[in-house]
Design a protein around this motif. Sequence first.
Motif, short mmCIF file in Angstrom:
data_model
loop_
_atom_site.label_atom_id
_atom_site.label_comp_id
_atom_site.label_asym_id
_atom_site.label_seq_id
_atom_site.Cartn_x
_atom_site.Cartn_y
_atom_site.Cartn_z
N VAL A 199 0.84 -1.20 0.00
CA VAL A 199 0.00 0.00 0.00
C VAL A 199 0.87 1.25 0.00
O VAL A 199 0.62 2.21 -0.73
CB VAL A 199 -0.95 -0.02 1.22
CG1 VAL A 199 -1.62 1.35 1.41
CG2 VAL A 199 -2.01 -1.10 1.05
N TYR A 200 1.91 1.24 0.82
CA TYR A 200 2.81 2.40 0.88
C TYR A 200 3.41 2.69 -0.49
O TYR A 200 3.40 3.85 -0.95
CB TYR A 200 3.92 2.13 1.89
CG TYR A 200 4.95 3.24 1.98
CD1 TYR A 200 4.73 4.36 2.79
CD2 TYR A 200 6.13 3.19 1.23
CE1 TYR A 200 5.67 5.38 2.85
CE2 TYR A 200 7.06 4.20 1.28
CZ TYR A 200 6.83 5.29 2.09
OH TYR A 200 7.76 6.30 2.15
N GLU A 201 3.93 1.67 -1.16
CA GLU A 201 4.57 1.88 -2.45
C GLU A 201 3.56 2.31 -3.51
O GLU A 201 3.89 3.09 -4.41
CB GLU A 201 5.31 0.61 -2.89
CG GLU A 201 6.51 0.26 -2.03
CD GLU A 201 7.58 1.34 -2.08
OE1 GLU A 201 7.68 2.04 -3.11
OE2 GLU A 201 8.32 1.49 -1.09
N GLU A 219 6.95 9.71 2.90
CA GLU A 219 6.24 8.96 3.93
C GLU A 219 5.20 9.83 4.63
O GLU A 219 4.07 9.38 4.90
CB GLU A 219 7.21 8.40 4.97
CG GLU A 219 6.50 7.60 6.05
CD GLU A 219 7.44 6.96 7.04
OE1 GLU A 219 6.95 6.43 8.07
OE2 GLU A 219 8.67 6.98 6.82
N ALA A 220 5.55 11.09 4.90
CA ALA A 220 4.59 12.00 5.54
C ALA A 220 3.38 12.21 4.65
O ALA A 220 2.23 12.23 5.12
CB ALA A 220 5.27 13.33 5.86
N ARG A 221 3.61 12.36 3.34
CA ARG A 221 2.50 12.57 2.40
C ARG A 221 1.63 11.31 2.32
O ARG A 221 0.39 11.41 2.28
CB ARG A 221 3.06 12.92 1.02
CG ARG A 221 2.00 13.22 -0.04
CD ARG A 221 1.37 14.59 0.12
NE ARG A 221 2.32 15.64 -0.10
CZ ARG A 221 2.66 16.14 -1.30
NH1 ARG A 221 2.10 15.67 -2.39
NH2 ARG A 221 3.53 17.13 -1.38
N ASN A 238 2.09 -1.63 5.01
CA ASN A 238 2.92 -2.77 4.59
C ASN A 238 2.10 -3.91 4.01
O ASN A 238 2.67 -4.95 3.65
CB ASN A 238 3.74 -3.28 5.78
CG ASN A 238 4.77 -2.25 6.24
OD1 ASN A 238 5.37 -1.56 5.42
ND2 ASN A 238 4.96 -2.15 7.55
N GLN A 239 0.78 -3.73 3.88
CA GLN A 239 -0.05 -4.78 3.31
C GLN A 239 -0.03 -4.74 1.79
O GLN A 239 0.15 -3.69 1.17
CB GLN A 239 -1.49 -4.65 3.81
CG GLN A 239 -1.67 -4.98 5.29
CD GLN A 239 -3.13 -4.92 5.71
OE1 GLN A 239 -3.81 -3.93 5.48
NE2 GLN A 239 -3.61 -6.00 6.31
N LEU A 240 -0.24 -5.91 1.18
CA LEU A 240 -0.37 -6.00 -0.26
C LEU A 240 -1.84 -5.85 -0.65
O LEU A 240 -2.73 -6.11 0.17
CB LEU A 240 0.15 -7.35 -0.75
CG LEU A 240 1.66 -7.58 -0.63
CD1 LEU A 240 2.00 -9.02 -0.99
CD2 LEU A 240 2.44 -6.61 -1.52
N PRO A 241 -2.13 -5.44 -1.88
CA PRO A 241 -3.53 -5.30 -2.31
C PRO A 241 -4.36 -6.57 -2.09
O PRO A 241 -5.56 -6.48 -1.80
CB PRO A 241 -3.40 -4.95 -3.79
CG PRO A 241 -2.10 -4.23 -3.87
CD PRO A 241 -1.20 -4.94 -2.90
N SER A 242 -3.74 -7.74 -2.23
CA SER A 242 -4.48 -8.98 -2.05
C SER A 242 -4.98 -9.17 -0.62
O SER A 242 -5.86 -10.01 -0.37
CB SER A 242 -3.61 -10.18 -2.45
OG SER A 242 -2.43 -10.23 -1.66
N GLU A 243 -4.42 -8.43 0.31
CA GLU A 243 -4.82 -8.54 1.72
C GLU A 243 -5.91 -7.54 2.10
O GLU A 243 -6.32 -7.49 3.25
CB GLU A 243 -3.61 -8.33 2.62
CG GLU A 243 -2.48 -9.33 2.39
CD GLU A 243 -1.25 -9.01 3.23
OE1 GLU A 243 -1.11 -9.60 4.31
OE2 GLU A 243 -0.45 -8.16 2.79
#
Length: 346
Positions: A199-201, A219-221, A238-243
């Motif tokens: 999600v972050y990326e 990261e702040a944005r 840190n979750q993936l879209p599948s989660e």
Amino acid sequence: MADELRDAAMAPGGRDNLPDRAGGRDPSRRPERARDGYGDLSPERAGAAARRREDREEIPFRRTTDAEHHESRTSSIRAAIRREIGPADVDRPEAADDGPAPGAVIELERVYLGFDGRPILEDISFLAQQGETIVVVGESGTGKSTALKLILRLLVPDSGRVYIDGQDITGLTFNEALRVRQKMGMVFQGAALFDSMSVYENVAYPLREHTDLDEEEIEARVREKLEFVDLDPDRVMNQLPSELSGGMKKRVGIARGMANNPEIMLYDEPTSGLDPLTTGTITRLIMKLQRELGVTSVVVSHDIRSAFRMASFIALLADRRITFFGTPEEMTARDDPYIRNFLGGF
């Protein structure tokens, strides 16, 4: 004993034949009720009651039907939404033939587009001013998503003009078009997140591609945008879209679309495939962007209920043309048979 009481109750005189718990009831001792129905009321109270009855008889009671109650309540809600998020009641320019309309953030002017000789859009004109949300509705295959591609300058019309902030983008070079797109955020149908990225990326992606922000600023944005769409950054980054659930994916898609703080947001079916509660959440987020950040939005949607909640104006595409452009209230008031059938009794 029970049989005797039952027989007494069913005999002439009914309940007057029944003994009371104190040892018997003398019907002759009951207060005689007046023929006018007001019993032993004082003359003053009896007169007031009689006048109230006369008033009721002159104005017979009429029960409101469920449909009338629903329509009244729905109209009140829509009016409240218009007051809350709608633009000021001022003269609004129309899409013109002689250049960009004053104050228009987005304008399509007499746009024609076809593929392989088959017309898709014909004589399309509409505009969106600062802070407005235009919802484009219509049957499948009528060119709604095509209109978004014209605004993004992913397609160029065969004729006509597309203006962004008064600039004609139809003749721009590739690099010039990229700069114009920095003013826009796009939320794709199905969110279109990168499956292999967290999600972050995903949210950071446009910041890495189009800004010079350092990692701490990125990261702040990202945290700011995830919080805006009501997601906990520490939980989801840190979750993936599948989660993620379908609604969470949509919210991450909105966060990514607004990462660059665009002045324009474009949405392709943002509520498709969602349950009613999650649809309401996404609709409120789009309204929140308009209300709190003044973002100008164009939304393509099949969801009429959601469209009526969020829209400043509705554009109905049919037979390759915009057959209606106006407020939700104006649309429901139309007697046009096609519009009535399209709304399906909404």
